[in-house]
Design an enzyme around this catalytic site. Structure first.
Site, PDB file in Angstrom:
ATOM      1  N   ARG A 117       2.421  14.722  13.015  1.00 61.13           N
ATOM      2  CA  ARG A 117       2.926  14.386  11.677  1.00 61.13           C
ATOM      3  C   ARG A 117       2.876  15.595  10.744  1.00 61.13           C
ATOM      4  O   ARG A 117       2.213  15.589   9.705  1.00 61.13           O
ATOM      5  CB  ARG A 117       2.131  13.216  11.084  1.00 61.13           C
ATOM      6  N   CYS A 174      -5.196   8.582   9.994  1.00 62.52           N
ATOM      7  CA  CYS A 174      -5.098   8.007  11.327  1.00 62.52           C
ATOM      8  C   CYS A 174      -4.655   9.058  12.342  1.00 62.52           C
ATOM      9  O   CYS A 174      -3.838   9.924  12.045  1.00 62.52           O
ATOM     10  CB  CYS A 174      -4.103   6.850  11.351  1.00 62.52           C
ATOM     11  N   LYS A 226       0.827  -1.205   0.000  1.00 69.27           N
ATOM     12  CA  LYS A 226       0.000   0.000   0.000  1.00 69.27           C
ATOM     13  C   LYS A 226       0.863   1.258   0.000  1.00 69.27           C
ATOM     14  O   LYS A 226       0.611   2.204  -0.750  1.00 69.27           O
ATOM     15  CB  LYS A 226      -0.910   0.016   1.228  1.00 69.27           C
ATOM     16  N   ASP A 276       4.879   0.480  11.966  1.00 69.12           N
ATOM     17  CA  ASP A 276       3.636  -0.116  11.467  1.00 69.12           C
ATOM     18  C   ASP A 276       3.479  -1.574  11.864  1.00 69.12           C
ATOM     19  O   ASP A 276       2.443  -2.189  11.596  1.00 69.12           O
ATOM     20  CB  ASP A 276       3.571  -0.008   9.938  1.00 69.12           C
TER      21      ASP A 276
END
Length: 447
Positions: free
Chosen positions: A149, A144, A48, A335
């Protein structure tokens, strides 16, 4: 590394043109019944985190870009397809994991809030739009809830290349200088995957050379660079902290096979660690997961490469607790932190996880504790003490990777686990119900 394969371009009579977001099925929860070992084969999808950037790269050329091994069933892919369609890209996504994108004419330089808010990766259209079209207006991103970020590194990089940047009404408004972006030396104060990707794409069409120092080294960035090279870009230093891009006047179309998804691969490795059994993970690699495989082997698992497949086993007793710390690649991937933590909930002894990438990435801990896990948090570290068993409960998915952690916990919990807000899961795991069901899991979508 497995070679990229080339195939003829798909014909238009075999494609689905994506013009709007896929409508939800109405099955908003997931029920997982624990207790089964996992045995069989799972085919790993294309990554992805690489596929989305390849899609954005289609904006850099007026010729078609053909992508193979594409995770076309992912909601994030569909969401980005809707945004790119709004910008003027003609998109075809096929069920056999092939995509064709053609940005013959850029019809709009505005990426609106209603589309960008669904996925932070949407901000990556900024670089290609600015490089080819000379201007871009992109809403500040959503996605998310993993902390700030910020996109500051992206914007400072574009300013170094001569762009004028203005933040107005929640939008990034960027304009390239007359004659186009200019090559520059850009030193990142810390490693940023998104900024590396965005600026590398923009630099392909800039005037002169751009050097990105302290650049991210992820396999997905290497894959992105290799695809850009096929499109005519001049890039060296991929996989190192210093990437050099010599700008060219024009890029052309190409065919590229997306790298396997290392996060999906690692997720199913952790699933075997929890449930036991043996899985053949098809179409993937071990070389880009050494930071996960080393602690998995230390914990007691057997993992080996066999051709284009990876064999993962746990047929013995409990795994032992081990410690890990998330870091930029080639360190342990953030992740995979939630999945690894879930595996440690049933370990022999205790393990510690230190999270150094995102400040809000322990949100799955309360949900695991609801199922009987013994986890304590101090600052950016979590200590996981193994328990005899987990018990099924109703839990909430808080982000993409936390949602799959709940699935893994449900696979070994006593009784049923009901997972709410599974739309997070559909953003990043293609056909997860079908894949897990085929290897012995009891899992279904429910209302």
């Amino acid at each position: 590394m497995m070679p990229n394969k080339k195939t003829p371009a798909p014909s238009t009579d075999t494609v689905e043109i994506i013009k709007s977001e896929v409508k939800p099925s109405g099955l908003e929860k997931m029920r997982v019944t624990g207790g089964n070992r996992l045995n069989g084969s799972i085919r790993i999808s294309g990554a992805k985190n690489a596929a989305l950037k390849h899609m954005c790269a289609s904006l850099l050329t007026d010729e078609p870009l053909h992508l193979e091994n594409m995770p076309t069933g992912l909601q994030d892919v569909r969401t980005l397809a809707e945004l790119l369609s709004h910008l003027g890209v003609t998109i075809a996504l096929r069920q056999d994991s092939v995509a064709t994108l053609h940005a013959g004419t850029i019809q709009s330089h505005v990426a609106p809030y209603d589309l960008v808010r669904k996925m932070r990766a949407s901000v990556i259209v900024l670089g290609p739009l600015l490089a080819r079209h000379g201007k871009a207006e992109v809403s500040l991103p959503g996605g998310c809830a993993l902390g700030a970020r910020p996109v500051d590194l992206h914007l400072k990089g574009f300013q170094s290349m001569g762009a004028t940047i203005e933040l107005d009404g929640g939008y990034i408004k960027a304009t390239a200088p007359k004659g186009g972006l200019m090559g520059a030396e850009i030193v990142f104060p810390f490693v940023s995957v998104g900024a590396t990707e965005n600026l590398m794409m923009a630099a392909t069409l800039a005037n002169g050379a751009t050097v990105l120092k302290n650049a991210a080294r992820e396999p997905e960035i290497v894959d992105q660079g290799e695809a850009l090279i096929k499109m005519g870009a001049k890039i060296t230093g991929l996989g190192t902290p210093e990437i050099r891009i010599e700008g060219v006047k024009k890029l052309h179309g190409a065919t590229h096979c997306v790298v396997p998804d290392r996060i999906e691969t690692g997720t199913y490795m952790c699933a075997v660690g929890l449930c036991g059994g043996e899985l053949r993970l098809q179409n993937t690699r071990t070389d880009f997961l050494s930071s996960l495989i080393a602690p998995l082997k230390e914990a007691g698992m057997d993992i080996r490469q066999e051709g284009d497949d990876v064999i993962v086993k746990r047929n013995g007793g409990k795994l032992k607790g081990v410690d890990i710390m998330t870091e930029a690649y080639p360190g342990f991937a953030t992740d995979l932190q939630a999945q690894f933590m879930t595996m440690l909930t049933l370990c022999d002894g205790a393990g510690m996880i230190s999270e150094t990438i995102f400040e809000n990435r322990f949100m799955h801990v309360p949900e695991l504790c609801r199922m009987g896990a013994n986890i304590s948090i101090k600052g950016n570290s979590a200590i996981i003490r193994g328990v005899e068993k987990l018990k099924g409960a109703e839990v909430m998915a808080t982000d993409l990777r936390a949602s799959v952690a709940m699935v893994l916990a449900g696979l070994v919990a006593e009784g049923d686990t009901i997972i709410n807000r599974i739309y997070h899961l559909d953003r990043g795991y293609e056909n997860i119900v079908e894949k897990l069901t085929a290897v012995g899991a009891k899992i279904e979508r429910v209302r």
